[in-house]
Design a protein around this motif. Structure first.
Motif, short mmCIF file in Angstrom:
data_model
loop_
_atom_site.label_atom_id
_atom_site.label_comp_id
_atom_site.label_asym_id
_atom_site.label_seq_id
_atom_site.Cartn_x
_atom_site.Cartn_y
_atom_site.Cartn_z
N ASN A 57 0.76 -1.21 -0.13
CA ASN A 57 -0.18 0.06 -0.02
C ASN A 57 0.71 1.08 0.03
O ASN A 57 0.41 2.29 0.37
CB ASN A 57 -0.86 -0.17 0.82
N TYR A 58 2.15 1.27 -0.50
CA TYR A 58 3.03 2.25 -0.48
C TYR A 58 2.85 3.13 -1.84
O TYR A 58 3.81 3.21 -2.79
CB TYR A 58 4.52 1.71 -0.33
N LEU A 59 1.75 3.98 -1.66
CA LEU A 59 1.19 4.53 -2.95
C LEU A 59 0.82 6.02 -2.42
O LEU A 59 -0.16 5.77 -1.39
CB LEU A 59 0.07 3.66 -3.69
N ASN A 60 1.06 7.02 -2.76
CA ASN A 60 0.91 8.38 -2.71
C ASN A 60 0.09 8.85 -3.84
O ASN A 60 0.47 8.76 -4.94
CB ASN A 60 2.08 9.17 -2.24
N TRP A 61 -0.68 10.02 -3.71
CA TRP A 61 -1.42 10.76 -4.63
C TRP A 61 -1.00 12.25 -4.61
O TRP A 61 -1.26 12.58 -3.49
CB TRP A 61 -2.85 10.40 -4.90
N TYR A 62 -0.88 12.70 -5.87
CA TYR A 62 -0.52 14.43 -5.60
C TYR A 62 -1.52 15.00 -6.81
O TYR A 62 -1.49 14.65 -7.88
CB TYR A 62 1.05 14.65 -5.87
N GLN A 63 -1.59 16.12 -6.31
CA GLN A 63 -2.58 17.13 -7.27
C GLN A 63 -1.37 18.23 -7.47
O GLN A 63 -0.88 18.81 -6.94
CB GLN A 63 -3.68 17.62 -6.58
N GLN A 64 -1.46 18.57 -8.73
CA GLN A 64 -0.72 19.74 -9.44
C GLN A 64 -1.60 20.64 -10.46
O GLN A 64 -1.95 20.07 -11.29
CB GLN A 64 0.62 19.40 -10.12
N LYS A 65 -1.71 21.93 -9.86
CA LYS A 65 -2.25 23.05 -10.84
C LYS A 65 -1.12 23.55 -11.56
O LYS A 65 -0.14 23.83 -11.03
CB LYS A 65 -3.16 23.99 -9.82
N PRO A 66 -1.37 24.14 -12.84
CA PRO A 66 -0.57 24.71 -13.75
C PRO A 66 0.41 25.97 -12.88
O PRO A 66 -0.20 26.77 -12.32
CB PRO A 66 -1.22 25.38 -14.85
N GLY A 67 1.53 25.87 -13.07
CA GLY A 67 2.53 26.81 -12.53
C GLY A 67 2.74 26.76 -10.87
O GLY A 67 3.43 27.52 -10.34
N LYS A 68 2.25 25.60 -10.41
CA LYS A 68 2.12 25.48 -8.88
C LYS A 68 3.13 24.01 -8.36
O LYS A 68 3.23 23.38 -9.24
CB LYS A 68 0.64 25.30 -8.22
N ALA A 69 3.41 24.14 -7.30
CA ALA A 69 4.16 22.87 -6.84
C ALA A 69 3.07 21.82 -6.45
O ALA A 69 1.80 22.18 -6.23
CB ALA A 69 4.71 22.98 -5.51
N PRO A 70 3.22 20.54 -6.63
CA PRO A 70 2.57 19.53 -6.21
C PRO A 70 1.83 19.69 -4.72
O PRO A 70 2.53 20.07 -4.02
CB PRO A 70 3.16 18.30 -6.53
N ASN A 71 0.72 18.95 -4.58
CA ASN A 71 0.04 18.99 -3.27
C ASN A 71 -0.36 17.62 -2.80
O ASN A 71 -1.01 16.81 -3.59
CB ASN A 71 -1.05 20.13 -3.23
N LEU A 72 0.09 17.02 -1.77
CA LEU A 72 0.02 15.67 -1.26
C LEU A 72 -1.70 15.56 -0.92
O LEU A 72 -2.27 16.38 -0.09
CB LEU A 72 0.90 15.42 0.05
N LEU A 73 -2.30 14.62 -1.71
CA LEU A 73 -3.48 14.51 -1.41
C LEU A 73 -3.77 13.11 -0.53
O LEU A 73 -4.38 13.19 0.55
CB LEU A 73 -4.30 14.18 -2.48
#
Lengths: 106, 123
Positions: A30-46
């Motif tokens: 279960n070693y799985l992470n999800w990130y969201q990234q908006k244009p021009g921005k750093a990723p964000n951990l979800l």
């Protein structure tokens, strides 16, 4: 470990339920992470550990899966959710990211 | 407020070197694993390297192994990335990211990211 995501992109409307799939080339438990990234921005951990919601992340986001197959679900898409989503394995080095799924406005 | 601020990016000629810095604040820097991740223009995220909380253990992606070196100065709350023999393929935005605490079971996740610093390799 190779990571794949599907679909590469999708178009959806506000209020839609959206599901993104991530597949690992071998068992990552279960070693799985999800990130969201908006244009021009750093990723964000979800989500980390496949299903644990990061503090401050809206509850419409959820993660599931184990082994090689994982999903990120947005239960009711909001305007601020249009972004690119990346999975990343944290089972072993080199902590590979998936290629991303871009969520577009329909 | 937990914050990471990168600096040191710019335009550099192929074959030259560059050192990036990342100053951390708002958390006990010396207790956390730290990472560098990059993103080439229009491309996805690429994990590059991590250092353990004490700087003893370091890991690298194959694409930068032998050319890039990660280090940290816990007395200055600062993370570094020394980049040598730069090529056009190294053109990207470079992010530093906070990892997990020293006693976390596993490689963990990155829960705080800087805004990134842009590196352009151009002749």
């Amino acid at each position: 470990i190779q990571m794949t995501q599907s679909p590469p992109s999708l178009s959806a409307s506000v209020g839609d339920r959206v599901t993104i799939t991530c597949r690992a080339s071998q068992n990552i438990i279960n070693y799985l992470n999800w990130y969201q990234q908006k244009p021009g921005k750093a990723p964000n951990l979800l989500i980390y550990g496949a299903s644990t919601l990061q503090s401050g992340v809206p509850s419409r986001f959820s993660g599931s899966g184990s082994g090689t197959d994982f999903t990120l679900t947005i239960s009711s898409l909001q305007p601020e959710d249009f972004a690119t989503y990346y999975c990343q394995e944290s089972y072993s080095m080199p902590m590979t990211f998936g290629p991303g799924t871009k969520v577009n406005i329909k | 407020q937990v914050q990471l601020v990168e600096s040191g990016g710019g335009v550099v000629q192929p074959g030259r070197s560059l050192r990036l810095s990342c100053v951390a604040s708002g958390f006990p820097f010396s207790s956390y694993t730290m990472h560098w991740v990059r993103q080439a223009p229009g491309k996805g995220l690429e994990w590059l390297t991590l250092t353990s909380y004490d700087g003893v253990n370091k890991y690298y992606a194959e694409s930068v192994k032998g050319r890039f070196t990660i280090s940290r100065d816990n007395s200055r709350n600062t993370l570094y990335l020394e980049m040598n023999s730069l090529g056009y393929e190294d053109t990207a935005v470079y992010y530093c990211a906070k990892g997990v605490m020293w006693n976390f079971p596993g490689l963990g996740y990155k829960d705080v990211w800087g805004k990134g610093t842009a590196v352009t390799v151009s002749s």
